[in-house]
Design a protein around this motif. Structure first.
Motif, PDB file in Angstrom:
ATOM      1  N   GLU A  76       0.832  -1.205   0.000  1.00  0.00           N
ATOM      2  CA  GLU A  76       0.000   0.000   0.000  1.00  0.00           C
ATOM      3  C   GLU A  76       0.870   1.259   0.000  1.00  0.00           C
ATOM      4  O   GLU A  76       0.611   2.215  -0.740  1.00  0.00           O
ATOM      5  CB  GLU A  76      -0.914   0.001   1.233  1.00  0.00           C
ATOM      6  CG  GLU A  76      -1.752   1.262   1.366  1.00  0.00           C
ATOM      7  CD  GLU A  76      -2.406   1.403   2.741  1.00  0.00           C
ATOM      8  OE1 GLU A  76      -2.385   0.449   3.525  1.00  0.00           O
ATOM      9  OE2 GLU A  76      -2.905   2.499   3.031  1.00  0.00           O
ATOM     10  N   GLU A  77       1.897   1.239   0.823  1.00  0.00           N
ATOM     11  CA  GLU A  77       2.773   2.421   0.914  1.00  0.00           C
ATOM     12  C   GLU A  77       3.535   2.661  -0.389  1.00  0.00           C
ATOM     13  O   GLU A  77       3.740   3.809  -0.787  1.00  0.00           O
ATOM     14  CB  GLU A  77       3.749   2.279   2.085  1.00  0.00           C
ATOM     15  CG  GLU A  77       3.092   2.284   3.459  1.00  0.00           C
ATOM     16  CD  GLU A  77       2.411   3.602   3.832  1.00  0.00           C
ATOM     17  OE1 GLU A  77       2.594   4.602   3.126  1.00  0.00           O
ATOM     18  OE2 GLU A  77       1.685   3.623   4.834  1.00  0.00           O
ATOM     19  N   THR A  78       3.954   1.599  -1.059  1.00  0.00           N
ATOM     20  CA  THR A  78       4.639   1.804  -2.346  1.00  0.00           C
ATOM     21  C   THR A  78       3.684   2.422  -3.361  1.00  0.00           C
ATOM     22  O   THR A  78       4.086   3.247  -4.186  1.00  0.00           O
ATOM     23  CB  THR A  78       5.244   0.500  -2.906  1.00  0.00           C
ATOM     24  OG1 THR A  78       4.218  -0.441  -3.131  1.00  0.00           O
ATOM     25  CG2 THR A  78       6.286  -0.058  -1.980  1.00  0.00           C
ATOM     26  N   GLY A  79       2.418   2.050  -3.285  1.00  0.00           N
ATOM     27  CA  GLY A  79       1.423   2.674  -4.156  1.00  0.00           C
ATOM     28  C   GLY A  79       1.287   4.162  -3.866  1.00  0.00           C
ATOM     29  O   GLY A  79       1.084   4.969  -4.789  1.00  0.00           O
ATOM     30  N   GLU A  80       1.416   4.533  -2.600  1.00  0.00           N
ATOM     31  CA  GLU A  80       1.325   5.945  -2.235  1.00  0.00           C
ATOM     32  C   GLU A  80       2.523   6.737  -2.768  1.00  0.00           C
ATOM     33  O   GLU A  80       2.386   7.908  -3.133  1.00  0.00           O
ATOM     34  CB  GLU A  80       1.188   6.087  -0.718  1.00  0.00           C
ATOM     35  CG  GLU A  80      -0.154   5.579  -0.228  1.00  0.00           C
ATOM     36  CD  GLU A  80      -0.312   5.594   1.277  1.00  0.00           C
ATOM     37  OE1 GLU A  80       0.580   6.114   1.985  1.00  0.00           O
ATOM     38  OE2 GLU A  80      -1.332   5.075   1.753  1.00  0.00           O
ATOM     39  N   VAL A  81       3.697   6.098  -2.827  1.00  0.00           N
ATOM     40  CA  VAL A  81       4.854   6.756  -3.447  1.00  0.00           C
ATOM     41  C   VAL A  81       4.557   7.022  -4.924  1.00  0.00           C
ATOM     42  O   VAL A  81       4.807   8.121  -5.433  1.00  0.00           O
ATOM     43  CB  VAL A  81       6.138   5.906  -3.320  1.00  0.00           C
ATOM     44  CG1 VAL A  81       7.282   6.526  -4.115  1.00  0.00           C
ATOM     45  CG2 VAL A  81       6.537   5.752  -1.871  1.00  0.00           C
ATOM     46  N   LYS A 106       8.180  11.853   1.793  1.00  0.00           N
ATOM     47  CA  LYS A 106       7.480  11.344   2.977  1.00  0.00           C
ATOM     48  C   LYS A 106       6.924   9.949   2.731  1.00  0.00           C
ATOM     49  O   LYS A 106       7.017   9.078   3.603  1.00  0.00           O
ATOM     50  CB  LYS A 106       6.351  12.302   3.371  1.00  0.00           C
ATOM     51  CG  LYS A 106       6.848  13.600   3.940  1.00  0.00           C
ATOM     52  CD  LYS A 106       5.677  14.542   4.207  1.00  0.00           C
ATOM     53  CE  LYS A 106       6.174  15.920   4.596  1.00  0.00           C
ATOM     54  NZ  LYS A 106       5.060  16.889   4.711  1.00  0.00           N
ATOM     55  N   GLU A 107       6.351   9.730   1.558  1.00  0.00           N
ATOM     56  CA  GLU A 107       5.810   8.406   1.253  1.00  0.00           C
ATOM     57  C   GLU A 107       6.939   7.374   1.141  1.00  0.00           C
ATOM     58  O   GLU A 107       6.771   6.225   1.547  1.00  0.00           O
ATOM     59  CB  GLU A 107       4.972   8.443  -0.032  1.00  0.00           C
ATOM     60  CG  GLU A 107       3.713   9.293   0.071  1.00  0.00           C
ATOM     61  CD  GLU A 107       2.735   8.836   1.149  1.00  0.00           C
ATOM     62  OE1 GLU A 107       2.876   7.716   1.659  1.00  0.00           O
ATOM     63  OE2 GLU A 107       1.836   9.617   1.495  1.00  0.00           O
ATOM     64  N   ALA A 108       8.086   7.791   0.606  1.00  0.00           N
ATOM     65  CA  ALA A 108       9.233   6.876   0.554  1.00  0.00           C
ATOM     66  C   ALA A 108       9.688   6.520   1.968  1.00  0.00           C
ATOM     67  O   ALA A 108      10.077   5.376   2.233  1.00  0.00           O
ATOM     68  CB  ALA A 108      10.376   7.500  -0.251  1.00  0.00           C
ATOM     69  N   CYS A 109       9.622   7.475   2.872  1.00  0.00           N
ATOM     70  CA  CYS A 109       9.942   7.185   4.279  1.00  0.00           C
ATOM     71  C   CYS A 109       8.942   6.200   4.866  1.00  0.00           C
ATOM     72  O   CYS A 109       9.327   5.313   5.645  1.00  0.00           O
ATOM     73  CB  CYS A 109       9.960   8.470   5.107  1.00  0.00           C
ATOM     74  SG  CYS A 109      11.374   9.532   4.781  1.00  0.00           S
ATOM     75  N   ASP A 110       7.673   6.349   4.496  1.00  0.00           N
ATOM     76  CA  ASP A 110       6.665   5.376   4.954  1.00  0.00           C
ATOM     77  C   ASP A 110       7.030   3.974   4.484  1.00  0.00           C
ATOM     78  O   ASP A 110       6.891   2.989   5.226  1.00  0.00           O
ATOM     79  CB  ASP A 110       5.277   5.744   4.433  1.00  0.00           C
ATOM     80  CG  ASP A 110       4.619   6.884   5.199  1.00  0.00           C
ATOM     81  OD1 ASP A 110       5.149   7.272   6.259  1.00  0.00           O
ATOM     82  OD2 ASP A 110       3.575   7.379   4.727  1.00  0.00           O
ATOM     83  N   VAL A 111       7.480   3.865   3.233  1.00  0.00           N
ATOM     84  CA  VAL A 111       7.880   2.565   2.686  1.00  0.00           C
ATOM     85  C   VAL A 111       9.044   1.994   3.497  1.00  0.00           C
ATOM     86  O   VAL A 111       9.014   0.831   3.911  1.00  0.00           O
ATOM     87  CB  VAL A 111       8.266   2.685   1.194  1.00  0.00           C
ATOM     88  CG1 VAL A 111       8.923   1.398   0.693  1.00  0.00           C
ATOM     89  CG2 VAL A 111       7.036   3.018   0.358  1.00  0.00           C
TER      90      VAL A 111
HETATM   91 MG   LIG Z   1       2.024   6.660   3.295  1.00  0.00          MG
END
Ligand SMILES: [Mg+2]
Length: 148
Positions: A76-81, A106-111
């Motif tokens: 899911e997080e990679t999709g957000e990136v 920020k999304e890459a940090c989530d990943v």
């Molecule tokens: Mg995220």
């Protein structure tokens, strides 16, 4: 600590503030890091392990199912990136310039955090696993070595 109150490390992770800018101009505001002599990397690993332990403590399903859920969360997080990068490049005409490169970062940090938490939740030390793999990648890059 009162119910609903966040641990200081979790708050620090969530409060990481990035300045706006183009892909090559990121600056991170580290004022959220407190404590004289604070070893940021050690704190980061402690935060990762703390988040993994917290998620494990909240689990109501078999451990294998939790690991599958964590792997799905990573996807899911990679999709957000991808969504943020598309938005930063205005590649979707319906949405226009919907994101910034700070959003992508920020999304890459989530990943990265989600992947390290997944490693921790498997019972391994995420720092050991990550650093060992990073060295493997370095050796492979320098020598062309294809096997581990
Ligand atoms: Mg995220």
């Amino acid at each position: 600590m009162a119910t609903g109150e966040q641990q200081p490390g979790v708050r620090a992770l969530e409060n990481a503030v990035f300045t706006r800018g183009s892909p090559g101009t990121a600056q991170v505001d580290r004022t959220h890091r407190t404590g004289a002599g604070c070893d940021a990397m050690t704190d980061s690993w402690e935060i990762i392990n703390s988040l993994a332990e917290k998620l494990n403590s909240l689990s109501t399903v078999p451990h294998e199912q939790e690991l599958l859920g964590q792997a799905l969360k990573l996807a899911e997080e990679t999709g957000e990136v991808a969504e943020a990068a598309i938005g930063a490049l205005s590649m979707n005409p319906r949405n226009g310039n919907s994101h910034t490169w700070d959003d992508v970062r920020k999304e890459a940090c989530d990943v990265a955090a989600t992947a390290l938490i997944l490693i921790a939740r498997t019972g391994a030390d995420p720092r050991d696993i990550f650093e060992s793999h990073l060295h493997f990648l370095q050796r492979r890059s320098l020598t062309g070595e294809a096997t581990e």
